[in-house]
Design an enzyme around this catalytic site. Structure first.
Site, PDB file in Angstrom:
ATOM      1  N   PHE A  64      18.704   9.146 -18.620  1.00 50.08           N
ATOM      2  CA  PHE A  64      19.494  10.042 -19.839  1.00 50.08           C
ATOM      3  C   PHE A  64      20.242  11.794 -18.972  1.00 50.08           C
ATOM      4  O   PHE A  64      19.549  12.284 -18.570  1.00 50.08           O
ATOM      5  CB  PHE A  64      18.865  10.214 -21.056  1.00 50.08           C
ATOM      6  CG  PHE A  64      17.853   9.339 -21.853  1.00 50.08           C
ATOM      7  CD1 PHE A  64      18.308   7.944 -22.572  1.00 50.08           C
ATOM      8  CD2 PHE A  64      16.654   9.009 -20.895  1.00 50.08           C
ATOM      9  CE1 PHE A  64      18.005   7.662 -22.780  1.00 50.08           C
ATOM     10  CE2 PHE A  64      16.091   7.586 -21.523  1.00 50.08           C
ATOM     11  CZ  PHE A  64      16.900   6.917 -22.363  1.00 50.08           C
ATOM     12  N   ASP A  65      20.920  11.504 -19.300  1.00 47.34           N
ATOM     13  CA  ASP A  65      22.049  12.988 -19.469  1.00 47.34           C
ATOM     14  C   ASP A  65      20.710  13.857 -20.917  1.00 47.34           C
ATOM     15  O   ASP A  65      20.119  13.459 -21.988  1.00 47.34           O
ATOM     16  CB  ASP A  65      23.353  13.017 -19.474  1.00 47.34           C
ATOM     17  CG  ASP A  65      24.006  14.323 -20.099  1.00 47.34           C
ATOM     18  OD1 ASP A  65      23.482  15.212 -19.434  1.00 47.34           O
ATOM     19  OD2 ASP A  65      25.000  14.550 -20.693  1.00 47.34           O
ATOM     20  N   GLY A  66      21.051  15.415 -21.040  1.00 51.49           N
ATOM     21  CA  GLY A  66      20.570  16.016 -22.041  1.00 51.49           C
ATOM     22  C   GLY A  66      22.042  16.000 -23.057  1.00 51.49           C
ATOM     23  O   GLY A  66      21.739  15.430 -23.965  1.00 51.49           O
ATOM     24  N   PHE A  87      22.558   6.485 -19.617  1.00 56.07           N
ATOM     25  CA  PHE A  87      23.520   7.367 -20.360  1.00 56.07           C
ATOM     26  C   PHE A  87      23.647   8.735 -20.403  1.00 56.07           C
ATOM     27  O   PHE A  87      22.552   9.644 -20.169  1.00 56.07           O
ATOM     28  CB  PHE A  87      22.738   7.108 -21.537  1.00 56.07           C
ATOM     29  CG  PHE A  87      21.870   5.631 -21.548  1.00 56.07           C
ATOM     30  CD1 PHE A  87      22.851   4.990 -22.178  1.00 56.07           C
ATOM     31  CD2 PHE A  87      20.656   4.921 -21.389  1.00 56.07           C
ATOM     32  CE1 PHE A  87      22.785   3.406 -22.246  1.00 56.07           C
ATOM     33  CE2 PHE A  87      20.251   4.340 -21.805  1.00 56.07           C
ATOM     34  CZ  PHE A  87      20.973   3.422 -22.219  1.00 56.07           C
TER      35      PHE A  87
END
Length: 305
Positions: free
Chosen positions: A161-163, A273
């Site tokens: 995941f991106d943040g 994502f």
């Protein structure tokens, strides 16, 4: 006999995300839905090839056993019911146990996500993804051309995941885009102890965490990674936010502008994502990728009159 989806990880997925229907979709876009229906019906006995999300679905279903169902994958598609026949037949041919589907023949399908208790919607239709996110459900626009080279680690699902604008809100990303890096860093340092507001994919991370905890004796495991352009000292707020949520993440990569795709190639995610188009296009070269159409990076600028 009643059946409940409560307590399960529910993934809703469009037919184009699960199977490679790109050729059929080109026919649809060039003609009409009637021609598409005829083509799908003509190919009813021809199993569709795996799409970008197929390996992920295949692994998720391995969390189920003969006596325990932990994961439900539901087809949620703008396709017509006739085309749905080929989807289910292709799934059966591939050994995927899919039992439920909703086909809306052009009507936006996101209305049914609440009834499905969905934790995630994967689709190749941008407007459906945007509408789903606006309705409060995690959703991503899959890149059908994504590499499927990460079909390794058969007993482990790896999700990256991106943040900001994905796991977290775009609060800090707005500071960065509007005022620059120095203002962003100062903002994060002064708020290091204040958890970031949740982003659209926090519920999915929580659901994956719960699935992992309920896995019992199944050999399947979940490994998660945070892959972010943040770097020290802005890393602290991200870590403390996850701690405040009570969620352990396995790996964290604070890259400070380094190319994410190089690190994703090593992590071998079953899905990544991110909210930004550029990052997704690069990531799609090495791993299955979905764009989260939320946050300031995805606000469409109105055209001038």
């Amino acid at each position: 006999m009643s059946f409940s989806l409560s307590g399960k990880l529910v993934v809703a997925i469009s037919s184009r995300a699960l199977f490679d229907f790109e050729e059929e979709n080109r026919i649809f876009e060039a003609t009409n839905d009637s021609a598409y229906m005829r083509l799908q019906n003509d190919r009813l006995e021809i199993p569709a090839k795996a799409g970008v999300a197929f390996p992920l679905v295949e692994k998720l279903l391995r969390f189920n056993s003969a006596d325990t169902s932990r994961v439900e994958v539901v087809i949620l598609s703008r396709n017509d019911p006739v085309s749905g026949l080929r989807v289910f037949r292709s799934a059966k041919h591939a050994g995927l146990k899919l039992e439920r589907g909703v086909f809306t023949r052009g009507r936006p399908p996101y209305h049914y996500l609440r009834s499905l208790h969905a934790n995630l919607f994967l689709s190749a239709n941008e407007s459906d993804v945007r509408e789903t996110l606006n309705a409060g459900f995690p959703a991503a626009l899959v890149y059908p051309q994504s590499s499927k080279l990460a079909e390794s680690n058969p007993n482990e699902i790896r999700i990256a995941f991106d943040g900001d604008a994905v796991l977290f809100s775009d609060e800090s990303e707005r500071i960065y885009q509007e005022k620059g890096l120095d203002a962003f860093v100062a903002h994060e340092i002064t708020r290091a102890q204040i958890p970031l507001p949740p982003g659209p994919f926090k519920p999915l991370l929580e659901a994956l965490h719960q699935l992992q905890n309920s896995a019992g004796s199944t050999p399947m495991r979940i490994r998660t990674a945070l892959v972010t352009a943040r770097s020290a000292p802005a890393h602290e707020r991200a870590i403390r936010t996850l701690m405040s949520w009570g969620i352990d993440i396995d790996e964290a990569m604070f890259l400070g502008g380094l190319d994410k795709s190089d690190f994703l190639k090593e992590f071998e995610p079953d899905f990544f994502f991110d909210d930004q188009t550029g990052h997704c296009e690069k990531a799609a070269e090495v791993a299955p990728t979905g764009q989260v159409m939320s946050g300031i990076s995805n606000h469409k600028t109105p055209s001038s009159s």
